[in-house]
Motif scaffolding. Structure first.
Motif, PDB file in Angstrom:
ATOM      1  N   MET A   1       5.309 -14.093   4.833  1.00  0.00           N
ATOM      2  CA  MET A   1       5.643 -12.810   5.461  1.00  0.00           C
ATOM      3  C   MET A   1       4.694 -11.676   5.075  1.00  0.00           C
ATOM      4  SD  MET A   1       9.794 -13.010   5.203  1.00  0.00           S
ATOM      5  CE  MET A   1      10.222 -11.411   5.846  1.00  0.00           C
ATOM      6  N   PHE A   2       4.159 -11.700   3.869  1.00  0.00           N
ATOM      7  CA  PHE A   2       3.354 -10.557   3.421  1.00  0.00           C
ATOM      8  C   PHE A   2       1.958 -11.016   3.013  1.00  0.00           C
ATOM      9  CE2 PHE A   2       7.707  -9.241   2.976  1.00  0.00           C
ATOM     10  CZ  PHE A   2       7.689  -7.968   3.498  1.00  0.00           C
ATOM     11  N   TRP A   3       1.039 -10.882   3.934  1.00  0.00           N
ATOM     12  CA  TRP A   3      -0.345 -11.252   3.647  1.00  0.00           C
ATOM     13  C   TRP A   3      -1.243 -10.558   4.659  1.00  0.00           C
ATOM     14  CZ3 TRP A   3      -3.241 -13.953   7.357  1.00  0.00           C
ATOM     15  CH2 TRP A   3      -2.497 -14.479   8.428  1.00  0.00           C
ATOM     16  N   ARG A   4      -2.545 -10.575   4.365  1.00  0.00           N
ATOM     17  CA  ARG A   4      -3.497  -9.962   5.296  1.00  0.00           C
ATOM     18  C   ARG A   4      -4.814 -10.723   5.234  1.00  0.00           C
ATOM     19  NH1 ARG A   4      -7.300  -6.153   3.020  1.00  0.00           N
ATOM     20  NH2 ARG A   4      -7.323  -6.542   0.790  1.00  0.00           N
TER      21      ARG A   4
ATOM     22  N   CYS B   1      -2.566 -12.519  -0.416  1.00  0.00           N
ATOM     23  CA  CYS B   1      -1.100 -12.471  -0.436  1.00  0.00           C
ATOM     24  C   CYS B   1      -0.690 -11.088  -0.922  1.00  0.00           C
ATOM     25  CB  CYS B   1      -0.555 -13.553  -1.368  1.00  0.00           C
ATOM     26  SG  CYS B   1       1.242 -13.563  -1.426  1.00  0.00           S
ATOM     27  N   GLU B   2       0.266 -10.469  -0.227  1.00  0.00           N
ATOM     28  CA  GLU B   2       0.687  -9.109  -0.588  1.00  0.00           C
ATOM     29  C   GLU B   2       2.129  -9.075  -1.085  1.00  0.00           C
ATOM     30  OE1 GLU B   2      -0.395  -7.302   3.256  1.00  0.00           O
ATOM     31  OE2 GLU B   2      -1.816  -6.115   2.092  1.00  0.00           O
TER      32      GLU B   2
ATOM     33  N   TYR C   1      10.114 -16.394  -1.432  1.00  0.00           N
ATOM     34  CA  TYR C   1      10.610 -15.193  -0.749  1.00  0.00           C
ATOM     35  C   TYR C   1      11.116 -15.473   0.676  1.00  0.00           C
ATOM     36  CZ  TYR C   1      10.704 -10.422   1.067  1.00  0.00           C
ATOM     37  OH  TYR C   1      11.101  -9.240   1.640  1.00  0.00           O
TER      38      TYR C   1
ATOM     39  N   LYS D   1       7.037  -3.103  -0.852  1.00  0.00           N
ATOM     40  CA  LYS D   1       7.416  -3.336   0.550  1.00  0.00           C
ATOM     41  C   LYS D   1       8.332  -4.561   0.712  1.00  0.00           C
ATOM     42  CE  LYS D   1       5.141  -3.376   4.999  1.00  0.00           C
ATOM     43  NZ  LYS D   1       3.869  -3.605   5.674  1.00  0.00           N
ATOM     44  N   PRO D   2       7.925  -5.737   0.191  1.00  0.00           N
ATOM     45  CA  PRO D   2       8.839  -6.875   0.320  1.00  0.00           C
ATOM     46  C   PRO D   2      10.163  -6.687  -0.408  1.00  0.00           C
ATOM     47  CG  PRO D   2       6.850  -7.490  -0.914  1.00  0.00           C
ATOM     48  CD  PRO D   2       6.619  -6.134  -0.365  1.00  0.00           C
TER      49      PRO D   2
ATOM     50  N   LYS E   1      12.470  -4.513   1.729  1.00  0.00           N
ATOM     51  CA  LYS E   1      12.941  -5.291   2.894  1.00  0.00           C
ATOM     52  C   LYS E   1      14.072  -6.246   2.478  1.00  0.00           C
ATOM     53  CE  LYS E   1      10.969  -8.055   6.668  1.00  0.00           C
ATOM     54  NZ  LYS E   1      11.155  -7.259   7.862  1.00  0.00           N
TER      55      LYS E   1
END
Lengths: 44, 324
Positions: free
Chosen positions: A36-39, B7-8, B125, B153-154, B157
């Motif tokens: 879900m969270f990557w760029r 990965c964020e 997650y 942010k995650p 959410k």
């Protein structure tokens, strides 16, 4: 059983094994779930 | 070219080339897209008392359907679940349990909540998020036991679906997080503040390890920070260390150390301070006003519950928590 029959059997078995490998590969990709969270780094 | 991803999800911010996996071992760059390797594949599935998480102010006496996959964003030298937290997904035996099956099982086993626990839920997650969403729609609560090493942010959410979080505040120095966990304290403190802001029920666990984080000065500093930033109602669990993983050279925490830590925390203003991993009277919940026993516990078992409608049965003081 002639040589020709043996060759046919060999080709059949070989294609069967190849197909089996292919379905395994598909299964592995199906099991992956996009994160879900990557760029992309080049987006900078 | 051009397929490198970052990965964020957590402060590690892994930058991954094609086919590389993240530090938590649960994410892979496949052809320029990031994928989870553990979605719907838990390696640990149990029905536990909610007290085991530990949650002492959240639906006491109920059961939590508890799941974990392989992987962790940190690498603590004292990890008690290192066999799965420090393993690659393919090194563990897994169940096929997609989110809807987790929720169904929670219902079948009469669990009021689902707990994302044992390893680090941030590492799974997406699986946790989808399961939490489905659980919320089925009137089953969501809880997590986490190290709090996650980006803002995650986390925000996730908070929309998370009812309670128990965060490991492993120590109160950057040095400890750097040398023992390969992480950083500041991100954990930030997560604690976010959880409070988002009104997720919060409890904190601090594993007291001899010689590494047992200095009363640091414990005092940590407790004062909690009171100032999170409030005096946040339950704090001091947990006894037993030699594990890479710290087998250290002895178990002396009970006296834990008692001193508890006294320090209460002197700093915290109202609910517990000692875990030891049978003692500090497993009970006491009313901060009349001092009578509100919840009497032996291990994970509730012997007596004197909280009625969220209030002390004896003096009518409101007790923070989620009680029904």
């Amino acid at each position: 059983m002639t040589r020709r029959d043996l060759l046919k059997a060999f080709v059949f078995l070989w294609s069967f094994l190849l197909l089996k490998e292919d379905s395994k590969a598909e299964k592995t990709n199906e099991q992956l779930h996009e994160a879900m969270f990557w760029r992309r780094v080049e987006d900078d | 070219m051009g397929k490198v991803v970052q990965c964020e999800l957590c402060p590690n911010g892994c930058v991954l080339d094609v086919n590389q996996t993240s530090r938590c071992r649960t994410r892979i760059n496949k052809d320029g897209r990031l994928y989870s390797l553990v979605y719907g594949k838990p390696c640990a599935v149990h029905v536990d008392p909610i007290e085991k998480k530990p949650f002492f102010h959240f639906l006491p006496g109920t059961k939590a359907f508890s799941i974990a996959t392989a992987g962790c964003v940190l690498s603590c030298k004292f990890c008690q679940n290192w066999q799965i937290s420090q393993a690659k997904p393919e090194e563990t035996d897994t169940y096929d349990l997609p989110p809807d099956k987790v929720v169904n099982n929670a219902r079948i086993y009469n669990c009021r909540s689902i707990a994302y626990t044992y390893t680090e839920p941030t590492a799974f997650y997406e699986y946790m998020f989808d399961t939490a969403l489905k659980a919320k729609n089925s009137d089953i609560k969501n809880t997590m036991h986490s190290c709090g090493y996650i980006n803002e942010k995650p986390l925000r959410k996730l908070c929309k679906y998370m009812d309670a979080a128990d965060i490991d505040l492993k120590a109160f120095t950057e040095d400890f997080y750097d040398k023992i966990c390969n992480g950083s304290l500041k991100y954990v403190l930030n997560s604690l503040i976010i959880l409070k802001e988002e009104k997720v029920w919060l409890e904190i666990t601090n594993l007291v390890i001899p010689t590494l984080n047992d200095e009363i000065k640091n414990i005092n500093e940590m407790c004062r920070w909690i009171v100032k930033n999170l409030g005096s109602d946040v339950p704090l669990h001091f947990s006894r260390f037993f030699p594990h993983y890479k710290l087998t050279n250290l002895p178990p925490t002396p009970v006296e150390t834990l008692k001193n830590a508890r006294k320090t925390a209460m002197d700093a203003g915290l109202k609910f301070v517990y000692i875990g991993n030891v049978r003692n009277e500090a497993e009970n919940t006491y009313c901060p006003v009349c001092k009578k026993i509100l919840i009497e516990r032996t291990g994970y078992q509730i012997i007596k519950n004197n909280i009625l409608n969220g209030k002390c049965k004896f003096c009518n003081t409101s007790i923070s928590g989620i009680w029904s």
